[in-house]
Design an enzyme around this catalytic site. Sequence first.
Site, PDB file in Angstrom:
ATOM      1  N   ARG A 189      -5.464  -9.203 -13.363  1.00  0.00           N
ATOM      2  CA  ARG A 189      -4.276  -8.370 -13.165  1.00  0.00           C
ATOM      3  C   ARG A 189      -4.100  -7.980 -11.703  1.00  0.00           C
ATOM      4  O   ARG A 189      -3.145  -7.271 -11.362  1.00  0.00           O
ATOM      5  CB  ARG A 189      -4.363  -7.110 -14.030  1.00  0.00           C
ATOM      6  CG  ARG A 189      -4.459  -7.417 -15.514  1.00  0.00           C
ATOM      7  CD  ARG A 189      -4.076  -6.241 -16.368  1.00  0.00           C
ATOM      8  NE  ARG A 189      -4.352  -6.521 -17.779  1.00  0.00           N
ATOM      9  CZ  ARG A 189      -3.868  -5.825 -18.783  1.00  0.00           C
ATOM     10  NH1 ARG A 189      -3.056  -4.810 -18.547  1.00  0.00           N
ATOM     11  NH2 ARG A 189      -4.175  -6.117 -20.035  1.00  0.00           N
ATOM     12  N   THR A 192     -13.945 -11.871  -8.040  1.00  0.00           N
ATOM     13  CA  THR A 192     -14.231 -11.464  -9.408  1.00  0.00           C
ATOM     14  C   THR A 192     -15.248 -12.425 -10.014  1.00  0.00           C
ATOM     15  O   THR A 192     -15.783 -13.299  -9.317  1.00  0.00           O
ATOM     16  CB  THR A 192     -12.927 -11.383 -10.234  1.00  0.00           C
ATOM     17  OG1 THR A 192     -13.217 -10.811 -11.506  1.00  0.00           O
ATOM     18  CG2 THR A 192     -12.264 -12.746 -10.401  1.00  0.00           C
ATOM     19  N   LYS A 202     -19.279 -12.477  -7.647  1.00  0.00           N
ATOM     20  CA  LYS A 202     -19.525 -11.257  -6.870  1.00  0.00           C
ATOM     21  C   LYS A 202     -20.900 -11.233  -6.201  1.00  0.00           C
ATOM     22  O   LYS A 202     -21.025 -10.848  -5.035  1.00  0.00           O
ATOM     23  CB  LYS A 202     -19.361 -10.019  -7.752  1.00  0.00           C
ATOM     24  CG  LYS A 202     -17.926  -9.727  -8.161  1.00  0.00           C
ATOM     25  CD  LYS A 202     -17.845  -8.412  -8.921  1.00  0.00           C
ATOM     26  CE  LYS A 202     -16.416  -8.071  -9.282  1.00  0.00           C
ATOM     27  NZ  LYS A 202     -16.319  -6.745  -9.940  1.00  0.00           N
TER      28      LYS A 202
END
Length: 283
Positions: free
Chosen positions: A20, A66, A70
């Site tokens: 998102r 993401t 990471k």
Amino acid sequence: MITGKARVAGVIGWPVGHSRSPRLHGFWLARHGIDGAYVPLAVAPEALERALAALPALGLAGVNVTVPHKEHALARMDALTERARRIGAVNTIVCQSDGRLLGDNTDGFGFLENLRQRRPDWRAGHGPAVVLGAGGAARAVCASLLEAGCPALTLVNRDQGRARALAEALAAWSPVPITLATWDEAPRTLGGAALLVNTTSLGMVGQPPLDLDLRGLAPSALVTDIVYAPLETPLLARARALGLATVDGLGMLLHQGRPGFEAWFGVAPEVDDALRAAVLGKP
């Protein structure tokens, strides 16, 4: 309108189509009339090193990182913020003017800012915290709580070896007492807790619900979940039914994006109800 002088940032992940973040940063770009773009970048694990090395040459301002990158991205940075070093993972990269990559981790920042915005009277120093889970999200949450003055932590996790490793990593820089507990012991850890945090995927859409008896929590305790799909998880619904204060996980996503956006586009963005609605896809 995007011109030839547009600044470009994005999010690297595998997969990345579910993210998102493009909706989040796209909202801020439009709100502030910035000549810029934020795009999803699907990067397979075997291509991560090449992709990161190419960022400055491509002229990108930076990227979010993401899953599953990471932790792997950490070793590819030219410099790290202290919080990224403590957490052991990177979720925000800034391409500096000299071509060097600065790695940051804003997950803990996002977690704290979400609580502070939704519950302005909350303070980390109010009392002990119980954290469910011991993965990467738990590491960021725990580090942020310790830095903010939390007086004691209890880590609840099925894999006690993983919980012990997290506790040892935190103890390397924080003197705050940390206790370990199994899932069976979890209800007994709640009595003195001022904050309960779920950092696991339990309760997420497609995952089993988090089954935990919350009746041992004090009436003043705050319950929060980093899961935001659904917005009200079974854990939060159970807490609300008991009259406990709750905070959903959407704000953590929104607030963690603020430092990166400011570094890339030169504007400090705000998190408000209009942004929440936009990211949730509501008209």
